[in-house]
Write an enzyme that holds these catalytic residues in place. Structure first.
Site, mmCIF file in Angstrom:
data_model
loop_
_atom_site.group_PDB
_atom_site.id
_atom_site.type_symbol
_atom_site.label_atom_id
_atom_site.label_comp_id
_atom_site.label_asym_id
_atom_site.label_seq_id
_atom_site.Cartn_x
_atom_site.Cartn_y
_atom_site.Cartn_z
ATOM 1 N N ASP A 1 8.394 5.850 -15.385
ATOM 2 C CA ASP A 1 7.377 6.044 -14.344
ATOM 3 C C ASP A 1 7.953 6.832 -13.161
ATOM 4 O O ASP A 1 7.218 7.201 -12.255
ATOM 5 C CB ASP A 1 6.809 4.701 -13.856
ATOM 6 N N ASP B 1 10.882 10.048 -6.716
ATOM 7 C CA ASP B 1 11.044 8.643 -6.332
ATOM 8 C C ASP B 1 12.491 8.307 -5.956
ATOM 9 O O ASP B 1 13.252 7.750 -6.750
ATOM 10 C CB ASP B 1 10.549 7.695 -7.436
ATOM 11 N N ASP C 1 3.523 -5.455 -1.353
ATOM 12 C CA ASP C 1 2.741 -5.473 -0.119
ATOM 13 C C ASP C 1 2.193 -4.094 0.254
ATOM 14 O O ASP C 1 1.598 -3.925 1.312
ATOM 15 C CB ASP C 1 3.603 -6.026 1.039
ATOM 16 N N GLY C 2 2.443 -3.106 -0.587
ATOM 17 C CA GLY C 2 1.901 -1.781 -0.318
ATOM 18 C C GLY C 2 2.660 -1.008 0.755
ATOM 19 O O GLY C 2 2.260 0.087 1.161
ATOM 20 N N GLY D 1 1.366 1.805 -6.322
ATOM 21 C CA GLY D 1 1.215 0.509 -5.677
ATOM 22 C C GLY D 1 1.301 0.584 -4.168
ATOM 23 O O GLY D 1 0.930 -0.358 -3.461
ATOM 24 N N ARG D 2 1.811 1.695 -3.664
ATOM 25 C CA ARG D 2 1.903 1.854 -2.215
ATOM 26 C C ARG D 2 1.820 3.321 -1.818
ATOM 27 O O ARG D 2 2.021 3.665 -0.654
ATOM 28 C CB ARG D 2 3.207 1.254 -1.703
ATOM 29 N N LYS E 1 3.471 7.579 1.233
ATOM 30 C CA LYS E 1 4.132 6.460 0.553
ATOM 31 C C LYS E 1 4.356 5.347 1.564
ATOM 32 O O LYS E 1 5.017 5.555 2.578
ATOM 33 C CB LYS E 1 5.465 6.919 -0.055
HETATM 34 P P1 AMP Z 1 9.676 2.102 -7.837
HETATM 35 O O1 AMP Z 1 10.751 1.264 -8.434
HETATM 36 O O2 AMP Z 1 9.758 2.254 -6.347
HETATM 37 O O3 AMP Z 1 9.516 3.420 -8.516
HETATM 38 O O4 AMP Z 1 8.308 1.297 -8.064
HETATM 39 C C1 AMP Z 1 7.882 0.802 -9.312
HETATM 40 C C2 AMP Z 1 6.459 0.321 -9.204
HETATM 41 O O5 AMP Z 1 6.357 -0.707 -8.233
HETATM 42 C C3 AMP Z 1 5.458 1.378 -8.780
HETATM 43 O O6 AMP Z 1 4.257 1.107 -9.436
HETATM 44 C C4 AMP Z 1 5.333 1.146 -7.305
HETATM 45 O O7 AMP Z 1 4.116 1.605 -6.784
HETATM 46 C C5 AMP Z 1 5.427 -0.361 -7.229
HETATM 47 N N1 AMP Z 1 5.911 -0.819 -5.922
HETATM 48 C C6 AMP Z 1 7.175 -0.752 -5.441
HETATM 49 N N2 AMP Z 1 7.257 -1.308 -4.212
HETATM 50 C C7 AMP Z 1 6.007 -1.713 -3.898
HETATM 51 C C8 AMP Z 1 5.428 -2.361 -2.758
HETATM 52 N N3 AMP Z 1 6.158 -2.704 -1.700
HETATM 53 N N4 AMP Z 1 4.115 -2.623 -2.790
HETATM 54 C C9 AMP Z 1 3.373 -2.311 -3.873
HETATM 55 N N5 AMP Z 1 3.849 -1.724 -4.959
HETATM 56 C C10 AMP Z 1 5.152 -1.415 -4.984
HETATM 57 MG MG MG Z 2 8.377 4.820 -8.797
#
Ligand code: AMP
Ligand code: MG
Length: 478
Positions: A236, A246, A109-110, A77-78, A97
């Protein structure tokens, strides 16, 4: 890989990008010089403002279980993959990232904020220096762009490196979308590129499950032995290569509590210190489930999953023996370890200080001097008689193998770090960086790159957290 696995796209540029920090050892892995990374061209590339001529950046799709629940499609997502470099140690993927929105951004917001990017950057490199399997971090850049979290922060990009960023959730994605062909393509890709020795197995998919289960168990044994808590062990975030992946609301154990929860968002404590071990196993079950259409033998998959318990137990036992400076293994060692953890728990002893000071414990010391000799270690405990009793048990055990104080101390100092990334150390570096001063990020990195060395002048980095740090909370917000 076929197009269904990803979306080609360019990173979204950030305004006024600037250099924050780079890792010399990560740079060396891909034939780069860390000093060059501060130059404008590299800063532009590793912020996503300029795409190298032959690169075809992409974001990958995956799904996953979050906090035990099926979350459906997630994906990069980012994170945006710049591409793969051939290195003397094999292929290395470079990923930005925080480089902007992708088709998998959902409500996000990516972007990533400077705070979380510094945490991921420093911790990746600290874990590598501790000898723990992990993805790496090449550098961090910052920008003036505002990003809204609980407060207004600024955007940053961390460049991560790993041979592959394929996750358990990458497999779950095809399984839950009922796409066995894609599932097979992914499994074959992973086996061919990263587990070539399994290609000739009777059932390569079953062998893959077993080997990933083994690697995951060993990785988590390393976490437990150093007091690392990941914080968000969703499927994930589980690497198919058994790498720590992560870094978000992670933490290192300070005052020992087996039930410690490092992630403020994790109210139920699903990912507490103690729970990391069974959750790692649970995640392997999720992977097994995803691979079942290829393995086609539930009983065999079940058997493959059973390697987790022994792989974990053997690794953790090996690491504990090393941490206590025991050169041999005996049947009753478990009782000694259990008594130690019980005492640590009751006294909320600082995890890192305890093991580091344990290496200074003397065997060859006259009875009259023992208490004074034990002082630095003994003082960590409120229950001094309890400590004395355990220390007597430990000394007895050391005598059984005629342990030599100097030799043991030296070996123990190579496995019990003096310097770990305490939350407050990260916080100090982050606050300075948020004010435009990046010297502390770099200094902290330099200290943590040599976690086992005595570093005169850097003693303060090994200190217990100050009072203000008890209010620090980390959450999923990043
Ligand atoms: P995480 O908990 O950081 O491993 O993220 C879980 C999911 O949320 C993954 O698919 C990430 O890419 C997405 N994600 C987390 N933060 C953002 C963000 N600010 N913008 C877009 N996608 C996000
Ligand atoms: Mg993740």
């Amino acid at each position: 890989m076929p197009p269904a696995f990803y979306t080609h796209l360019r990173p979204t540029p950030l305004p006024a990008p600037h250099f924050v920090a780079a890792s010399a050892s990560a740079a060396a892995l891909v034939g780069l010089d860390a000093a060059d990374l501060a130059k404008d061209d590299f800063v532009a590339v590793f912020t996503g403002n300029q795409v190298p001529p032959r690169a075809k950046p992409l974001a990958a799709v995956y799904s996953g279980h979050q906090f035990g629940h099926w979350a459906g499609q997630l994906g990069d997502g980012r994170a945006i993959l710049l591409g793969e470099l051939a290195t003397p140690n094999g292929p290395m993927e470079l990923q930005l990232k925080g480089a902007g929105m992708t088709p998998y951004s959902r409500m996000g917001d990516g972007r990533a904020v400077l705070r979380s990017s510094i945490r991921e950057f420093v911790c990746s490199e600290a874990m590598a220096a501790l000898g723990i399997p992990t993805t790496r971090a090449l550098m961090v850049t910052g920008s003036t762009k505002n990003v809204i979290r609980e407060t207004v922060e600024t955007a940053a990009v961390v460049t991560r490196m790993a041979p592959s960023f394929v996750r358990f959730g990458s497999f779950e994605h095809w399984r839950y979308n009922d796409k066995p062909d894609e599932l097979r393509v992914l499994a074959d890709y992973v086996i061919q590129n990263f587990y070539p020795e399994l290609a000739g197995a009777q059932s390569p998919y079953l062998a893959l499950l077993e080997e990933v289960t083994r690697r995951t168990a060993r990785m988590i044994a390393h976490w437990q032995a150093v007091g690392f808590m990941h914080g968000v062990m969703n499927t994930d975030n589980m690497s198919i290569l058994g790498l720590t992946l992560d870094y978000g609301p992670f933490g290192f154990m300070e005052a020992f509590d087996v039930d410690h929860i490092c992630n403020h968002t994790d109210q139920g404590g699903r990912y507490s210190y103690a729970n990391q071990v069974p959750v790692g196993h649970w995640n392997c079950y999720a992977l097994a489930n995803a691979l079942l259409p290829l393995i086609q033998d539930a009983e065999a998959a079940q058997t493959a999953l059973e390697v987790y318990v022994d792989a974990y137990g053997e690794k953790f036992d090996e690491l504990l023996h090393a941490k206590l400076g025991l050169a041999t293994a005996r049947d009753d060692d478990k009782a000694l370890f259990d008594a130690m953890f019980k005492l640590m728990q009751e006294n909320h002893v600082d995890f890192t200080l305890f093991f580091r000071r344990l290496s200074g414990l003397r065997l060859q010391v006259p009875d009259a001097d023992r208490e004074r000799s034990d002082m630095p270690l003994r003082d960590l405990f409120l229950d001094r008689p309890g400590f004395d009793a355990w220390a007597a048990q430990y000394r007895e055990r050391l005598r059984l193998e005629a342990s030599d104080d100097a030799a043991r101390g030296e070996v123990m100092n190579k496995v019990n770090p003096k310097y770990i990334l305490r939350n407050y150390l990260a916080q100090v570096a982050i606050e300075k960086a948020q004010n435009g001063d990046f010297t502390e990020v770099n200094r902290l990195l330099a200290v943590l790159e040599r976690p086992f060395d005595e570093q005169p002048g850097n003693e303060s980095y090994a200190a217990l957290p100050p009072d203000w740090a008890s209010h620090l909370e980390v959450s999923c917000s990043s």
